[in-house]
Enzyme design. Structure first.
Site, mmCIF file in Angstrom:
data_model
loop_
_atom_site.group_PDB
_atom_site.id
_atom_site.type_symbol
_atom_site.label_atom_id
_atom_site.label_comp_id
_atom_site.label_asym_id
_atom_site.label_seq_id
_atom_site.Cartn_x
_atom_site.Cartn_y
_atom_site.Cartn_z
ATOM 1 N N LYS A 107 0.846 -1.188 0.000
ATOM 2 C CA LYS A 107 0.000 0.000 0.000
ATOM 3 C C LYS A 107 0.883 1.240 0.000
ATOM 4 O O LYS A 107 2.061 1.168 0.364
ATOM 5 C CB LYS A 107 -0.870 0.010 1.266
ATOM 6 C CG LYS A 107 -1.977 -1.019 1.278
ATOM 7 C CD LYS A 107 -2.801 -0.909 2.557
ATOM 8 C CE LYS A 107 -3.873 -1.983 2.637
ATOM 9 N NZ LYS A 107 -4.946 -1.845 1.621
ATOM 10 N N ARG A 153 -9.911 -11.926 1.743
ATOM 11 C CA ARG A 153 -10.704 -13.005 1.142
ATOM 12 C C ARG A 153 -9.939 -14.321 1.154
ATOM 13 O O ARG A 153 -10.541 -15.391 1.160
ATOM 14 C CB ARG A 153 -11.132 -12.591 -0.275
ATOM 15 C CG ARG A 153 -9.990 -12.366 -1.217
ATOM 16 C CD ARG A 153 -10.387 -11.572 -2.442
ATOM 17 N NE ARG A 153 -10.495 -10.138 -2.171
ATOM 18 C CZ ARG A 153 -10.841 -9.228 -3.072
ATOM 19 N NH1 ARG A 153 -11.114 -9.595 -4.312
ATOM 20 N NH2 ARG A 153 -10.901 -7.958 -2.742
HETATM 21 N N1 BES Z 1 -8.085 -4.101 4.313
HETATM 22 C C1 BES Z 1 -8.259 -3.694 2.976
HETATM 23 C C2 BES Z 1 -9.590 -2.994 2.730
HETATM 24 C C3 BES Z 1 -9.835 -1.701 3.450
HETATM 25 C C4 BES Z 1 -9.790 -0.503 2.783
HETATM 26 C C5 BES Z 1 -10.190 -1.700 4.786
HETATM 27 C C6 BES Z 1 -10.068 0.673 3.434
HETATM 28 C C7 BES Z 1 -10.466 -0.507 5.435
HETATM 29 C C8 BES Z 1 -10.406 0.673 4.754
HETATM 30 C C9 BES Z 1 -8.184 -4.904 2.047
HETATM 31 O O1 BES Z 1 -7.357 -5.927 2.467
HETATM 32 C C10 BES Z 1 -7.633 -4.414 0.754
HETATM 33 O O2 BES Z 1 -6.521 -4.011 0.728
HETATM 34 N N2 BES Z 1 -8.444 -4.497 -0.304
HETATM 35 C C11 BES Z 1 -8.060 -4.060 -1.585
HETATM 36 C C12 BES Z 1 -8.469 -5.109 -2.586
HETATM 37 C C13 BES Z 1 -7.941 -4.885 -3.965
HETATM 38 C C14 BES Z 1 -6.462 -5.106 -3.991
HETATM 39 C C15 BES Z 1 -8.646 -5.812 -4.906
HETATM 40 C C16 BES Z 1 -8.740 -2.738 -1.879
HETATM 41 O O3 BES Z 1 -9.897 -2.577 -1.491
HETATM 42 O O4 BES Z 1 -8.096 -1.856 -2.437
HETATM 43 MN MN MN Z 2 -5.336 -5.664 1.872
#
Ligand code: BES
Ligand code: MN
Ligand code: ZN
Length: 515
Positions: free
Chosen positions: A278, A352
């Site tokens: 990230k 997931r």
């Molecule tokens: N933990 C994150 C999702 C999230 C985003 C939680 C904002 C709380 C606040 C999750 O693991 C994630 O990173 N999801 C990605 C998925 C993508 C790579 C398909 C996302 O939502 O960007």
């Molecule tokens: Mn994630």
């Protein structure tokens, strides 16, 4: 915060702070607000304050009177509830929350709330007051050395002498349990990654279960290997912190037939994204990526106290998602516990992966109905903002049960689609499924991925990414971790409880009168 119920005339009840709710009746002949109490003494004490127009009884508006005349309390707090015609138990609960949050900064350690006189169900009102008052007492200031620790120690609910005490007591008790359990969830969600690793989450779960007579087993990496949880392990292996697979059970006294409800929670104690790292901005918030697991822990705690007649299994998949030389790589193929192969397109879609093995394990342990909670996708936050959390289901009845429970709990969810067509976005060239579905419809493709592993088992999926952390402070609630899900999930579990046969139900049907 301890609570008690007292039957008394409010005016003669001695306390540091007596709280009375007032509503805006909005009628031409009664422009001034009126108390939600029938006591003449209280009306007299507040007559001037209510008549001078300064206090309009808008929702969350307060007026604090010191040394009020003619009543035994040292202070009298009026809390507005807004329009009389719009009154609901939740509005009254929020007013109770405002009262607690007014007492806290003034270092008042106890308060007494006059049970509001309305036409609403007393059980519902008492539940809402107990629940919201508990929530209001929480502040996320654990690590501040200037922490004031001004928690309220005692809340007294004052009911008029002739009211049905058992109805109030039942609601108040349930509300308090739900609020305390949700605060437990919030305290876990608040912990940063270095102070709540998967192992520590396992310890906290074990301690909670021990205190509340739930059975709890906490497994490490060995168990993941034994169960062939290739999806869960693929996330965990990048971190030096070992994962924790937490398995909790609630068995009702005397056993139970019928459904076994499975609660599965995403417990990523820190989500850096893994090798699909990230960006730095906002990454610190990813300490709350275990809010789903924490919600399930809070629900298990509430269930242990409320004792519904239904068997419950709780499964938490706890791991840290980190980049390292041992971390999984984009493009890797993992074999999940179900045997299905997964092409990992993006290591940041890790929730997931851990849940895919979690739901399969819950089914293996006997769960007939499933619910999962996860801070799963940013896409869900884009779709619904931070106002409503996303809900998904493969089964109309399960969804209806959940929607009813959420409504009663006063939590806001919104059902999002799970059409078969979303599955095409997860097609992989080299494996059974890939773990991302592209730019669009991200909350639904994530849910669709989970559905692949859930199969035909009735299931509800909650994406709480946007609502697990509250950014704006409210008059009745501190900002920070919300604990969303605890009362709705608990209510959903209760809806499966075998009903005690009521006397009417066993009574033979009377012959119909004919005339
Ligand atoms: N933990 C994150 C999702 C999230 C985003 C939680 C904002 C709380 C606040 C999750 O693991 C994630 O990173 N999801 C990605 C998925 C993508 C790579 C398909 C996302 O939502 O960007
Ligand atoms: Mn994630
Ligand atoms: Zn995550």
């Amino acid at each position: 915060m301890h609570t008690e119920l007292i039957e008394s005339v409010s005016a003669s009840h001695a306390s540091e702070l007596l709280v009375v709710f007032a509503a805006d009746h909005g009628s031409a002949d009664h422009p001034e607000p009126r108390l939600l109490s029938d006591e003449v003494a209280l009306e007299q004490t507040t007559e001037f304050a209510l008549a001078n127009g300064e206090f309009k009884a808008e929702a969350n508006e307060i007026l604090l009177l010191h040394a009020p005349q003619g009543i035994s309390a040292m202070r009298l707090l009026l809390v507005g509830v807004g329009k009389r015609s719009k009154l609901t138990p939740h509005v009254l609960g929020q007013a109770a929350g405002v009262a607690v949050r007014t007492a806290k900064p003034r270092s008042l350690r106890s308060l007494s709330i006059v049970f509001p006189s309305t036409e609403l169900e007393t059980t519902d009102v008492a539940r809402a007051i107990g629940y919201a008052a508990q929530l209001a007492d929480y502040d996320a200031d654990t690590y501040r050395s200037d922490r004031k620790d001004r928690s309220v120690q005692k809340l007294t609910l004052v009911i008029p002498p002739l009211m049905d005490r058992t109805a109030v007591e039942a609601g108040f008790r349930e509300g308090n349990i739900l609020g305390e359990s949700q605060n437990f969830t919030r305290s876990l969600v608040n912990e940063p990654g270095n102070r709540l690793t998967p192992t520590m989450l396992g310890q906290r779960a074990a301690a909670m279960c021990h205190e509340n007579r739930l059975s709890c087993l906490v497994y490490g990496a060995d168990k993941l290997h034994e169960l062939k949880m290739g999806a869960f392990w693929s996330v965990a292996k990048g971190s030096d912190e070992p994962p924790a697979l937490i398995v909790m059970r609630y068995e009702p006294e005397g056993g139970a037939q019928g459904p076994v409800v499975g609660l599965v929670g995403k417990g990523i104690t820190f989500d850096s994204g893994g090798l699909s790292l990230k960006t730095a901005e906002g990454m610190e918030m990813m300490k709350y990526d275990m809010a789903g697991a924490a919600a399930m822990l809070g629900a298990m705690r509430a269930i242990a106290h409320l004792k519904p007649k239904v068997r419950v299994i709780g499964i938490l998949c706890a791991a840290e998602n980190m980049p390292s030389g041992k971390a999984q790589k984009p493009g890797d193929v993992q074999i999940s516990m179900s045997g299905k192969s997964i092409e990992v397109m993006n290591t940041d879609a890790e929730g997931r992966l851990v849940l895919a093995d979690g739901v399969v394990y819950a089914k293996q342990l006997g769960a007939t109905h499933l619910i999962d909670a996860a801070t799963l996708t940013g896409a869900c936050v884009v779709a619904l903002g931070k106002i409503r959390a996303g809900g998904f289901s493969n089964d109309e009845e399960s969804w209806t049960r959940f929607a009813n429970a959420a409504e009663r709990a006063g939590e806001k969810f919104w059902r999002l689609p799970l059409d078969d067509e979303y599955r095409t976005l997860l097609k992989s060239e080299i494996a059974d499924i890939k773990n991302t579905g592209g730019r669009y419809g991200g909350a639904s493709t994530a849910a669709m991925f989970l559905k692949e592993f859930v199969g035909d088992t009735p299931w509800v999926h909650l994406d709480i990414a946007g609502c697990a952390w509250v950014e704006d402070q409210r008059a009745y609630l501190a900002k920070g971790p919300s604990g969303i899900g605890v009362p709705s999930i608990t209510g959903w579990v209760q809806s499966f409880a075998a009903a005690e046969p009521t006397p009417e139900a066993v009574e033979p049907e009377r012959p119909r009168e004919s005339w």
